[in-house]
Design a protein around this motif. Structure first.
Motif, PDB file in Angstrom:
ATOM      1  N   GLY A   7       0.822  -1.210   0.000  1.00 54.66           N
ATOM      2  CA  GLY A   7       0.000   0.000   0.000  1.00 54.66           C
ATOM      3  C   GLY A   7       0.851   1.252   0.000  1.00 54.66           C
ATOM      4  O   GLY A   7       1.547   1.543   0.977  1.00 54.66           O
ATOM      5  N   ALA A  10      -0.218   7.262   2.505  1.00 55.28           N
ATOM      6  CA  ALA A  10       0.483   7.995   3.558  1.00 55.28           C
ATOM      7  C   ALA A  10       1.158   7.032   4.545  1.00 55.28           C
ATOM      8  O   ALA A  10       2.355   7.157   4.842  1.00 55.28           O
ATOM      9  CB  ALA A  10      -0.510   8.900   4.292  1.00 55.28           C
ATOM     10  N   ALA A  11       0.404   6.043   5.008  1.00 54.39           N
ATOM     11  CA  ALA A  11       0.927   5.124   6.033  1.00 54.39           C
ATOM     12  C   ALA A  11       2.031   4.247   5.457  1.00 54.39           C
ATOM     13  O   ALA A  11       3.063   4.026   6.094  1.00 54.39           O
ATOM     14  CB  ALA A  11      -0.205   4.271   6.596  1.00 54.39           C
ATOM     15  N   GLU A  32       2.577  -1.067  -4.527  1.00 62.28           N
ATOM     16  CA  GLU A  32       1.385  -0.235  -4.697  1.00 62.28           C
ATOM     17  C   GLU A  32       0.627  -0.735  -5.925  1.00 62.28           C
ATOM     18  O   GLU A  32       1.238  -0.935  -6.984  1.00 62.28           O
ATOM     19  CB  GLU A  32       1.784   1.245  -4.847  1.00 62.28           C
ATOM     20  N   LYS A  33      -0.694  -0.911  -5.762  1.00 60.48           N
ATOM     21  CA  LYS A  33      -1.433  -1.530  -6.869  1.00 60.48           C
ATOM     22  C   LYS A  33      -1.614  -0.593  -8.070  1.00 60.48           C
ATOM     23  O   LYS A  33      -1.721  -1.046  -9.198  1.00 60.48           O
ATOM     24  CB  LYS A  33      -2.794  -2.041  -6.384  1.00 60.48           C
ATOM     25  N   LYS A  40      -4.497   9.870  -2.370  1.00 61.25           N
ATOM     26  CA  LYS A  40      -5.356  10.586  -1.402  1.00 61.25           C
ATOM     27  C   LYS A  40      -4.659  11.801  -0.833  1.00 61.25           C
ATOM     28  O   LYS A  40      -5.283  12.806  -0.543  1.00 61.25           O
ATOM     29  CB  LYS A  40      -5.776   9.648  -0.267  1.00 61.25           C
ATOM     30  N   SER A  44      -6.167  15.548  -0.798  1.00 64.04           N
ATOM     31  CA  SER A  44      -6.599  15.813   0.581  1.00 64.04           C
ATOM     32  C   SER A  44      -6.709  17.306   0.887  1.00 64.04           C
ATOM     33  O   SER A  44      -6.013  18.125   0.284  1.00 64.04           O
ATOM     34  CB  SER A  44      -5.615  15.175   1.563  1.00 64.04           C
ATOM     35  N   GLY A  45      -7.593  17.584   1.827  1.00 63.98           N
ATOM     36  CA  GLY A  45      -7.758  18.965   2.295  1.00 63.98           C
ATOM     37  C   GLY A  45      -7.995  19.938   1.146  1.00 63.98           C
ATOM     38  O   GLY A  45      -7.471  21.048   1.152  1.00 63.98           O
ATOM     39  N   ASN A  50      -4.309  18.639   4.740  1.00 70.47           N
ATOM     40  CA  ASN A  50      -4.370  18.965   6.172  1.00 70.47           C
ATOM     41  C   ASN A  50      -3.579  17.873   6.916  1.00 70.47           C
ATOM     42  O   ASN A  50      -4.120  16.859   7.316  1.00 70.47           O
ATOM     43  CB  ASN A  50      -5.845  18.994   6.585  1.00 70.47           C
ATOM     44  N   VAL A 134      -1.429  -6.782  -4.538  1.00 66.97           N
ATOM     45  CA  VAL A 134      -1.238  -8.019  -3.773  1.00 66.97           C
ATOM     46  C   VAL A 134      -2.619  -8.617  -3.504  1.00 66.97           C
ATOM     47  O   VAL A 134      -3.512  -7.935  -2.985  1.00 66.97           O
ATOM     48  CB  VAL A 134      -0.478  -7.741  -2.456  1.00 66.97           C
ATOM     49  N   GLU A 338     -13.993  17.158   1.091  1.00 65.69           N
ATOM     50  CA  GLU A 338     -12.690  17.565   1.647  1.00 65.69           C
ATOM     51  C   GLU A 338     -11.968  16.395   2.308  1.00 65.69           C
ATOM     52  O   GLU A 338     -10.763  16.333   2.349  1.00 65.69           O
ATOM     53  CB  GLU A 338     -12.892  18.663   2.685  1.00 65.69           C
ATOM     54  N   GLU A 339     -12.756  15.490   2.887  1.00 62.52           N
ATOM     55  CA  GLU A 339     -12.154  14.382   3.646  1.00 62.52           C
ATOM     56  C   GLU A 339     -13.233  13.376   3.981  1.00 62.52           C
ATOM     57  O   GLU A 339     -14.237  13.743   4.576  1.00 62.52           O
ATOM     58  CB  GLU A 339     -11.539  14.937   4.943  1.00 62.52           C
ATOM     59  N   GLU A 369      -5.324   3.631   7.657  1.00 61.78           N
ATOM     60  CA  GLU A 369      -6.789   3.555   7.703  1.00 61.78           C
ATOM     61  C   GLU A 369      -7.342   2.142   7.526  1.00 61.78           C
ATOM     62  O   GLU A 369      -8.529   1.894   7.736  1.00 61.78           O
ATOM     63  CB  GLU A 369      -7.346   4.476   6.608  1.00 61.78           C
ATOM     64  N   GLY A 379      -7.324  16.824  10.112  1.00 59.77           N
ATOM     65  CA  GLY A 379      -5.915  16.407  10.090  1.00 59.77           C
ATOM     66  C   GLY A 379      -5.661  15.189  10.965  1.00 59.77           C
ATOM     67  O   GLY A 379      -4.547  14.668  11.001  1.00 59.77           O
ATOM     68  N   PHE A 382      -4.721  11.753   8.928  1.00 54.97           N
ATOM     69  CA  PHE A 382      -3.324  11.638   8.511  1.00 54.97           C
ATOM     70  C   PHE A 382      -2.421  11.425   9.726  1.00 54.97           C
ATOM     71  O   PHE A 382      -1.470  10.650   9.660  1.00 54.97           O
ATOM     72  CB  PHE A 382      -2.865  12.879   7.737  1.00 54.97           C
TER      73      PHE A 382
HETATM   74  C1  LIG Z   1     -10.905  13.328  -0.551  1.00 52.13           C
HETATM   75  C2  LIG Z   1     -10.197  13.042   0.732  1.00 52.13           C
HETATM   76  C3  LIG Z   1      -9.570  14.084   1.405  1.00 52.13           C
HETATM   77  C4  LIG Z   1      -8.929  13.825   2.616  1.00 52.13           C
HETATM   78  N1  LIG Z   1      -8.320  14.869   3.266  1.00 52.13           N
HETATM   79  C5  LIG Z   1      -7.710  14.640   4.448  1.00 52.13           C
HETATM   80  C6  LIG Z   1      -7.018  15.681   5.130  1.00 52.13           C
HETATM   81  O1  LIG Z   1      -6.870  16.797   4.614  1.00 52.13           O
HETATM   82  N2  LIG Z   1      -6.489  15.401   6.360  1.00 52.13           N
HETATM   83  C7  LIG Z   1      -6.570  14.150   6.936  1.00 52.13           C
HETATM   84  O2  LIG Z   1      -6.070  13.959   8.038  1.00 52.13           O
HETATM   85  N3  LIG Z   1      -7.174  13.148   6.276  1.00 52.13           N
HETATM   86  C8  LIG Z   1      -7.728  13.348   5.063  1.00 52.13           C
HETATM   87  N4  LIG Z   1      -8.334  12.313   4.409  1.00 52.13           N
HETATM   88  C9  LIG Z   1      -8.209  10.968   4.974  1.00 52.13           C
HETATM   89  C10 LIG Z   1      -6.799  10.436   4.646  1.00 52.13           C
HETATM   90  O3  LIG Z   1      -6.540  10.710   3.282  1.00 52.13           O
HETATM   91  C11 LIG Z   1      -6.677   8.959   4.916  1.00 52.13           C
HETATM   92  O4  LIG Z   1      -7.054   8.668   6.228  1.00 52.13           O
HETATM   93  C12 LIG Z   1      -5.241   8.513   4.660  1.00 52.13           C
HETATM   94  O5  LIG Z   1      -4.896   8.770   3.316  1.00 52.13           O
HETATM   95  C13 LIG Z   1      -5.070   7.037   4.957  1.00 52.13           C
HETATM   96  O6  LIG Z   1      -3.800   6.672   4.534  1.00 52.13           O
HETATM   97  P1  LIG Z   1      -3.468   5.143   4.245  1.00 52.13           P
HETATM   98  O7  LIG Z   1      -2.069   5.118   3.755  1.00 52.13           O
HETATM   99  O8  LIG Z   1      -3.828   4.317   5.406  1.00 52.13           O
HETATM  100  O9  LIG Z   1      -4.471   4.715   3.082  1.00 52.13           O
HETATM  101  P2  LIG Z   1      -4.573   5.199   1.580  1.00 52.13           P
HETATM  102  O10 LIG Z   1      -4.191   6.606   1.453  1.00 52.13           O
HETATM  103  O11 LIG Z   1      -5.933   4.795   1.135  1.00 52.13           O
HETATM  104  O12 LIG Z   1      -3.482   4.337   0.815  1.00 52.13           O
HETATM  105  C14 LIG Z   1      -3.615   2.947   0.622  1.00 52.13           C
HETATM  106  C15 LIG Z   1      -2.838   2.586  -0.622  1.00 52.13           C
HETATM  107  O13 LIG Z   1      -2.815   1.165  -0.744  1.00 52.13           O
HETATM  108  C16 LIG Z   1      -3.028   0.819  -2.096  1.00 52.13           C
HETATM  109  N5  LIG Z   1      -3.541  -0.554  -2.082  1.00 52.13           N
HETATM  110  C17 LIG Z   1      -4.754  -0.966  -1.620  1.00 52.13           C
HETATM  111  N6  LIG Z   1      -4.864  -2.294  -1.732  1.00 52.13           N
HETATM  112  C18 LIG Z   1      -3.701  -2.734  -2.256  1.00 52.13           C
HETATM  113  C19 LIG Z   1      -3.230  -4.022  -2.594  1.00 52.13           C
HETATM  114  N7  LIG Z   1      -3.964  -5.114  -2.403  1.00 52.13           N
HETATM  115  N8  LIG Z   1      -1.959  -4.147  -3.119  1.00 52.13           N
HETATM  116  C20 LIG Z   1      -1.186  -3.033  -3.317  1.00 52.13           C
HETATM  117  N9  LIG Z   1      -1.615  -1.781  -3.023  1.00 52.13           N
HETATM  118  C21 LIG Z   1      -2.853  -1.641  -2.488  1.00 52.13           C
HETATM  119  C22 LIG Z   1      -4.010   1.859  -2.590  1.00 52.13           C
HETATM  120  O14 LIG Z   1      -3.996   1.979  -4.001  1.00 52.13           O
HETATM  121  C23 LIG Z   1      -3.495   3.108  -1.893  1.00 52.13           C
HETATM  122  O15 LIG Z   1      -2.518   3.770  -2.663  1.00 52.13           O
HETATM  123  C24 LIG Z   1      -8.945  12.527   3.179  1.00 52.13           C
HETATM  124  C25 LIG Z   1      -9.580  11.495   2.497  1.00 52.13           C
HETATM  125  C26 LIG Z   1     -10.181  11.734   1.281  1.00 52.13           C
HETATM  126  C27 LIG Z   1     -10.838  10.587   0.559  1.00 52.13           C
END
Ligand SMILES: Cc1cc2nc3c(=O)[nH]c(=O)nc-3n(C[C@H](O)[C@H](O)[C@H](O)COP(=O)(O)OP(=O)(O)OC[C@H]3O[C@@H](n4cnc5c(N)ncnc54)[C@H](O)[C@@H]3O)c2cc1C
Length: 402
Positions: A7, A10-11, A32-33, A40, A44-45, A50, A134, A338-339, A369, A379, A382
């Motif tokens: 994935g 951000a995380a 990354e798929k 995102k 974001s924001g 944010n 994956v 926005e989020e 997430e 925020g 994130f």
């Molecule tokens: C429109 C929008 C705006 C936002 N704005 C904010 C903000 O301003 N501030 C804030 O705090 N939060 C914001 N959020 C929430 C925040 O973006 C998420 O909580 C954060 O991105 C989670 O990060 P993550 O890495 O856990 O997941 P994700 O960002 O969802 O990343 C997961 C990644 O894993 C990849 N993936 C998934 N399954 C597989 C697989 N099987 N094999 C390989 N890759 C895979 C996906 O393609 C993706 O790139 C926003 C969300 C949205 C939808």
């Protein structure tokens, strides 16, 4: 040692950078798929990202997580808001704080954050593999074999950071491993109310107290009237805290609004009576936005030119109730652009939150997430991704040892 992070959000990026930094001798792969990692973060924001929220104390920060809450104490004590600020500073990104506590890059452009994360993986030498979804994890003794279209090999340790998934079926590959999943439902949405006269007030932002009878306590804060219903911080907060309850109701419920959050109900009539001879339209003693004041009067079938002194007892009661107990039927929800986030995901019951390691599969870690962690808007989501990513990437090492 070979480490795989699944994935590229951000995380995942945060975990990969930390892992390769702490263990330079390991081979760290980030799968990354899509061909567009950090998608995102980019949107974001509203394109500004944010990044976090100015919260001095962990005890304060954890209050913003309907899922996670107190259990996140150790997570944020290990890597909290100040650590995030410092981390980005070290990558050349200064953050600024807005009046409501939200923190953004000073560029007001999410690209600064994306560039910093890319620089981070390049500087330490993480191998980023794009376009590999994956689909299967086969636990080996030791390690884990990963499968996309073909085997990606066996990895000694695995960090899962695949993000929130809207659909229950998308967690099936993890359920098959015996990983416990809390069913996903959306969080952070606005309320749909089809009332043309209310909808016509779109753009009005005012303070109010909102309650969902039978479900919630009263929440106080800013309300925004939109052309489809209600939005604003107080509505988004309710949508997050009540995500599961409102899903059960299929987003069909009543909402009660007190447009005068600072005034006792028994004070409303005496205050209006102070100017009893004035036309009601000019008797906006509560300093509500004028359009809202006119609407509330007319919606109780009272003429704007009438005076308080001439109203019947029943009309007085109706106006007082419209001001303090205005009720609407909510039918449906709208995504907050926005989020928005997922409530639900990998259960925290099976995870050591000091390391983010699975209690079922040693060597398997989780971040972001994908976990049953979500915050209110501002925020916090994130921040959870950075914190859990950092800890997972440390692979259980005591960070201060490194
Ligand atoms: C429109 C929008 C705006 C936002 N704005 C904010 C903000 O301003 N501030 C804030 O705090 N939060 C914001 N959020 C929430 C925040 O973006 C998420 O909580 C954060 O991105 C989670 O990060 P993550 O890495 O856990 O997941 P994700 O960002 O969802 O990343 C997961 C990644 O894993 C990849 N993936 C998934 N399954 C597989 C697989 N099987 N094999 C390989 N890759 C895979 C996906 O393609 C993706 O790139 C926003 C969300 C949205 C939808």
């Amino acid at each position: 040692m070979k480490i795989a992070i699944i994935g590229g959000g951000a995380a995942g990026f945060f975990a990969a950078i930390q892992c390769q930094k702490v263990f330079p001798e390991y081979q760290v792969f980030l799968f990354e798929k899509t061909h567009k990692p950090l998608a995102k973060v980019r949107v974001s924001g509203g394109g500004r990202c944010n990044v976090t929220h100015q919260c001095k104390y962990v005890s304060e920060l954890i209050k913003h997580y309907p899922r996670g809450g107190k259990r996140l104490k150790s997570v944020f004590s290990t890597f909290g808001v100040q650590d995030t600020i410092q981390w980005f500073n070290e990558k050349g990104v200064q953050l600024k704080t807005e009046s409501d506590g939200r923190m953004f890059p000073i560029s007001d452009d999410s690209k600064s954050i994306i560039d910093a994360l890319w620089k981070g993986v390049k500087d330490v030498g993480v191998k980023v593999v794009l376009g590999q979804k994956v689909i299967k994890i086969l636990p080996q003794k030791p390690g884990f074999e990963l499968w996309a279209n073909e085997s990606l090999g066996v990895f000694d340790k695995l960090i899962l950071a695949t993000g929130g998934q809207g659909k229950k079926e998308n967690y099936q590959w993890l359920r098959q491993l015996g990983i416990s999943i809390k069913d996903p439902v959306p969080s952070l949405f606005t309320f749909n109310i089809r009332e043309p006269k209310l909808n016509a007030l779109m753009g009005i932002a005012t303070k109010g107290m909102v309650k969902i009878p039978g479900i919630s306590n009263v929440e106080k804060g800013d309300i925004l009237i939109t052309h489809w219903g209600l939005s604003g911080p107080v509505i988004l907060r309710l949508s997050a805290w009540l995500a599961k309850e409102l899903a059960k109701k299929k987003y069909h419920f009543n909402v009660l609004i007190n447009w005068l959050p600072e005034i006792q109900q028994d004070q409303i009539k005496p205050l209006l009576a102070q100017n009893a001879h004035k036309k009601l339209k000019n008797n906006n003693v509560f300093e509500l936005p004028n359009r809202l004041w006119y609407y509330l009067i007319q919606n109780t079938n009272i003429d704007l030119d009438h005076r308080w002194i001439n109203l019947s007892k029943s009309s007085k009661n109706k106006l007082s109730n419209a001001l303090s107990q205005d009720t609407y039927e909510v039918k449906g929800k709208t995504t907050f652009k926005e989020e928005f986030v997922t409530c639900g995901g990998v259960s925290l019951d099976q995870i050591n939150l000091k390391t983010m390691e699975s209690l079922v599969y040693p060597g398997l870690y989780f971040a972001g997430e994908l976990l049953d962690i979500d915050g209110v808007t501002g925020g916090f989501n994130f921040q959870a991704a950075w914190s859990t990513g950092f800890i997972a990437g440390s692979l259980g090492e005591r960070i201060e040892d490194k």
